[in-house]
Design an enzyme around this catalytic site. Sequence first.
Site, short mmCIF file in Angstrom:
data_model
loop_
_atom_site.label_atom_id
_atom_site.label_comp_id
_atom_site.label_asym_id
_atom_site.label_seq_id
_atom_site.Cartn_x
_atom_site.Cartn_y
_atom_site.Cartn_z
N PHE A 60 51.12 32.70 22.95
CA PHE A 60 49.71 32.45 22.64
C PHE A 60 49.08 33.54 21.78
O PHE A 60 47.90 33.49 21.48
CB PHE A 60 48.91 32.28 23.95
CG PHE A 60 48.99 33.43 24.92
CD1 PHE A 60 48.21 34.56 24.74
CD2 PHE A 60 49.85 33.38 26.01
CE1 PHE A 60 48.28 35.63 25.62
CE2 PHE A 60 49.92 34.45 26.91
CZ PHE A 60 49.13 35.57 26.70
N ARG A 83 36.97 42.66 37.76
CA ARG A 83 38.00 41.61 37.84
C ARG A 83 37.55 40.53 38.82
O ARG A 83 37.75 39.34 38.57
CB ARG A 83 39.34 42.20 38.31
CG ARG A 83 39.89 43.32 37.45
CD ARG A 83 40.59 42.92 36.20
NE ARG A 83 41.76 42.12 36.42
CZ ARG A 83 42.45 41.56 35.41
NH1 ARG A 83 42.04 41.71 34.15
NH2 ARG A 83 43.52 40.86 35.64
N THR A 94 42.03 34.19 35.14
CA THR A 94 42.16 33.99 33.68
C THR A 94 41.92 32.54 33.30
O THR A 94 41.22 32.26 32.32
CB THR A 94 43.58 34.42 33.23
OG1 THR A 94 43.81 35.76 33.65
CG2 THR A 94 43.73 34.32 31.72
N ARG A 129 33.98 33.25 34.83
CA ARG A 129 34.84 32.24 34.18
C ARG A 129 34.63 30.86 34.79
O ARG A 129 34.67 29.85 34.07
CB ARG A 129 36.29 32.69 34.25
CG ARG A 129 36.57 33.80 33.22
CD ARG A 129 37.87 34.47 33.47
NE ARG A 129 38.27 35.36 32.38
CZ ARG A 129 39.19 36.29 32.51
NH1 ARG A 129 39.83 36.46 33.65
NH2 ARG A 129 39.52 37.06 31.48
N HIS A 165 36.74 39.39 28.81
CA HIS A 165 37.94 40.19 29.07
C HIS A 165 37.52 41.37 29.93
O HIS A 165 36.42 41.91 29.75
CB HIS A 165 38.53 40.73 27.76
CG HIS A 165 39.51 41.86 27.97
ND1 HIS A 165 40.82 41.64 28.30
CD2 HIS A 165 39.33 43.21 27.96
CE1 HIS A 165 41.42 42.81 28.46
NE2 HIS A 165 40.54 43.78 28.26
N GLU A 198 41.16 51.27 26.47
CA GLU A 198 40.40 50.20 25.83
C GLU A 198 38.99 50.66 25.44
O GLU A 198 38.50 50.32 24.37
CB GLU A 198 40.36 48.97 26.74
CG GLU A 198 41.75 48.34 26.89
CD GLU A 198 41.80 47.14 27.81
OE1 GLU A 198 40.76 46.78 28.41
OE2 GLU A 198 42.88 46.53 27.92
P1 CMP Z 1 42.35 38.42 28.51
O1 CMP Z 1 41.97 38.94 29.84
O2 CMP Z 1 41.46 38.78 27.38
O3 CMP Z 1 43.84 38.87 28.16
C1 CMP Z 1 44.69 38.12 27.33
C2 CMP Z 1 44.11 36.81 26.93
O4 CMP Z 1 45.00 35.86 26.40
C3 CMP Z 1 43.54 36.14 28.14
O5 CMP Z 1 42.39 36.82 28.60
C4 CMP Z 1 43.29 34.73 27.62
O6 CMP Z 1 42.05 34.61 26.95
C5 CMP Z 1 44.38 34.58 26.54
N1 CMP Z 1 45.38 33.56 26.86
C6 CMP Z 1 45.59 32.45 26.15
N2 CMP Z 1 46.58 31.74 26.68
C7 CMP Z 1 47.01 32.40 27.77
C8 CMP Z 1 48.01 32.14 28.75
N3 CMP Z 1 48.79 31.06 28.72
N4 CMP Z 1 48.18 33.05 29.75
C9 CMP Z 1 47.40 34.17 29.80
N5 CMP Z 1 46.44 34.44 28.90
C10 CMP Z 1 46.23 33.57 27.89
#
Ligand code: CMP
Length: 140
Positions: A59, A87, A93, A104, A117, A128
């Site tokens: 991705f 978190r 996520t 979310r 994020h 970061e």
């Molecule tokens: P973030 O916490 O910003 O860290 C990585 C990002 O990748 C995650 O949030 C999602 O927005 C994005 N992402 C897209 N596809 C996937 C996936 N299959 N698994 C995990 N993260 C994903």
Amino acid sequence: MATERTFSIIKPDATRRNLTGKINAVLEAAGLRIVAQKRIQMTQAQAESFYGVHAARPFFRDLVSFMISGPVVVQVLEGDNAVARNRDVMGATNPSSAAEGTIRKLFAENIEANSVHGSDSAENAATEMAFFFAATEIVG
Ligand code: CMP
């Protein structure tokens, strides 16, 4: 619990829908103080570098394109146990797995356009926040 700082991004899906204030209200209600904040347009190089840990993931290309598709709001959040607290308030996520009341669950569109994020460890938080902020821009 010791006061701690973490790094947060309000992502393009959320800025596009004018949700910055609503997301900040959830963060503040969870006991997090916004001690640095700026709205920026990430460059492709910044997004590739920031998410470098995911470079081999399928991705990755889509994630970089999404993160530069509009403005983001980068933030430093401060509070007791801020990394874990953020978190918790962000939720899983994938918004379809996120708990009720989390950012979310409330706002995310899908696993990629998931509105926020947040750093996953104190060590990553330090890296970061230094990526986007000078120490003088963080005012506790
Ligand atoms: P973030 O916490 O910003 O860290 C990585 C990002 O990748 C995650 O949030 C999602 O927005 C994005 N992402 C897209 N596809 C996937 C996936 N299959 N698994 C995990 N993260 C994903």
